[in-house]
Design a protein around this motif. Structure first.
Motif, short mmCIF file in Angstrom:
data_model
loop_
_atom_site.label_atom_id
_atom_site.label_comp_id
_atom_site.label_asym_id
_atom_site.label_seq_id
_atom_site.Cartn_x
_atom_site.Cartn_y
_atom_site.Cartn_z
N VAL A 42 -48.08 -43.87 10.01
CA VAL A 42 -48.38 -44.39 8.67
C VAL A 42 -47.95 -43.38 7.60
CG1 VAL A 42 -50.27 -45.01 7.10
CG2 VAL A 42 -50.20 -45.96 9.41
N GLY A 43 -48.23 -42.11 7.84
CA GLY A 43 -47.83 -41.08 6.87
C GLY A 43 -46.32 -41.01 6.70
N LEU A 44 -45.59 -41.05 7.80
CA LEU A 44 -44.12 -41.01 7.73
C LEU A 44 -43.58 -42.26 7.05
CD1 LEU A 44 -43.40 -39.63 11.30
CD2 LEU A 44 -43.13 -38.41 9.13
N HIS A 45 -44.20 -43.39 7.33
CA HIS A 45 -43.77 -44.65 6.74
C HIS A 45 -43.95 -44.62 5.21
CE1 HIS A 45 -42.84 -48.93 6.94
NE2 HIS A 45 -43.84 -49.14 6.11
N GLU A 46 -45.10 -44.10 4.77
CA GLU A 46 -45.35 -43.99 3.34
C GLU A 46 -44.37 -43.03 2.67
OE1 GLU A 46 -49.45 -43.01 2.74
OE2 GLU A 46 -50.11 -45.04 3.21
N LYS A 47 -44.06 -41.91 3.34
CA LYS A 47 -43.09 -40.96 2.77
C LYS A 47 -41.74 -41.63 2.58
CE LYS A 47 -44.82 -36.50 4.27
NZ LYS A 47 -44.54 -35.29 5.05
N ARG A 48 -41.32 -42.44 3.53
CA ARG A 48 -40.04 -43.12 3.42
C ARG A 48 -40.04 -44.07 2.23
NH1 ARG A 48 -35.37 -43.15 2.35
NH2 ARG A 48 -34.21 -45.01 2.79
N HIS A 49 -41.13 -44.79 2.03
CA HIS A 49 -41.21 -45.69 0.88
C HIS A 49 -41.18 -44.91 -0.44
CE1 HIS A 49 -41.48 -49.60 2.69
NE2 HIS A 49 -42.41 -49.17 3.53
N LEU A 50 -41.84 -43.77 -0.47
CA LEU A 50 -41.80 -42.95 -1.68
C LEU A 50 -40.37 -42.48 -1.98
CD1 LEU A 50 -45.06 -40.87 -1.26
CD2 LEU A 50 -44.62 -42.67 -2.94
N LEU A 51 -39.63 -42.12 -0.95
CA LEU A 51 -38.23 -41.73 -1.13
C LEU A 51 -37.41 -42.91 -1.64
CD1 LEU A 51 -37.54 -39.55 2.04
CD2 LEU A 51 -37.60 -38.78 -0.34
N GLN A 52 -37.68 -44.09 -1.13
CA GLN A 52 -36.96 -45.27 -1.60
C GLN A 52 -37.25 -45.54 -3.07
OE1 GLN A 52 -38.47 -47.94 1.42
NE2 GLN A 52 -36.48 -48.00 2.46
N ILE A 53 -38.49 -45.35 -3.48
CA ILE A 53 -38.85 -45.54 -4.88
C ILE A 53 -38.11 -44.54 -5.75
CG2 ILE A 53 -40.75 -45.29 -6.54
CD1 ILE A 53 -42.58 -46.47 -4.28
N GLU A 54 -38.07 -43.29 -5.33
CA GLU A 54 -37.35 -42.25 -6.09
C GLU A 54 -35.86 -42.57 -6.18
OE1 GLU A 54 -38.71 -39.90 -7.94
OE2 GLU A 54 -40.66 -40.65 -7.28
N GLU A 55 -35.28 -43.07 -5.09
CA GLU A 55 -33.86 -43.44 -5.10
C GLU A 55 -33.60 -44.56 -6.09
OE1 GLU A 55 -33.10 -44.43 -1.01
OE2 GLU A 55 -33.21 -42.34 -0.35
N LEU A 56 -34.48 -45.53 -6.12
CA LEU A 56 -34.33 -46.64 -7.07
C LEU A 56 -34.50 -46.17 -8.51
CD1 LEU A 56 -36.21 -49.53 -5.26
CD2 LEU A 56 -33.78 -49.44 -5.80
N LYS A 57 -35.47 -45.30 -8.75
CA LYS A 57 -35.68 -44.78 -10.09
C LYS A 57 -34.45 -44.01 -10.57
CE LYS A 57 -39.50 -42.52 -10.78
NZ LYS A 57 -40.71 -41.72 -10.58
N ALA A 58 -33.82 -43.26 -9.68
CA ALA A 58 -32.64 -42.47 -10.06
C ALA A 58 -31.48 -43.38 -10.43
CB ALA A 58 -32.24 -41.55 -8.91
N LYS A 59 -31.41 -44.55 -9.83
CA LYS A 59 -30.32 -45.50 -10.13
C LYS A 59 -30.55 -46.21 -11.45
CE LYS A 59 -29.00 -46.33 -5.37
NZ LYS A 59 -28.89 -47.31 -4.28
N LEU A 60 -31.79 -46.28 -11.89
CA LEU A 60 -32.10 -46.97 -13.15
C LEU A 60 -31.81 -46.08 -14.28
CD1 LEU A 60 -35.44 -48.70 -12.15
CD2 LEU A 60 -33.22 -49.75 -12.29
#
Length: 60
Positions: A42-60
């Motif tokens: 669960v912890g690793l899964h949440e970290k991956r989602h946080l990275l995905q959010i940061e990647e999307l924010k950087a593209k915006l």
């Protein structure tokens, strides 16, 4: 997500070690995982989602 995490942490903090090792819940890809195996997953899964959010924010 906050409420879900609180509930998860509560279960982890109050669970019996034997229950964590002997009880399982299915994962769609990895099949049955013990509750003890779910904890780091669960912890690793949440970290991956946080990275995905940061990647999307950087593209915006």
């Amino acid at each position: 997500m906050s409420e879900s995490r609180k509930a998860f942490v509560h279960v982890v903090d109050h669970a019996n070690e034997i229950d964590l090792e002997q009880k399982s819940f299915p994962h769609p890809l990895f099949k049955d995982l013990s509750l003890k195996q779910w904890i780091p997953f669960v912890g690793l899964h949440e970290k991956r989602h946080l990275l995905q959010i940061e990647e999307l924010k950087a593209k915006l």
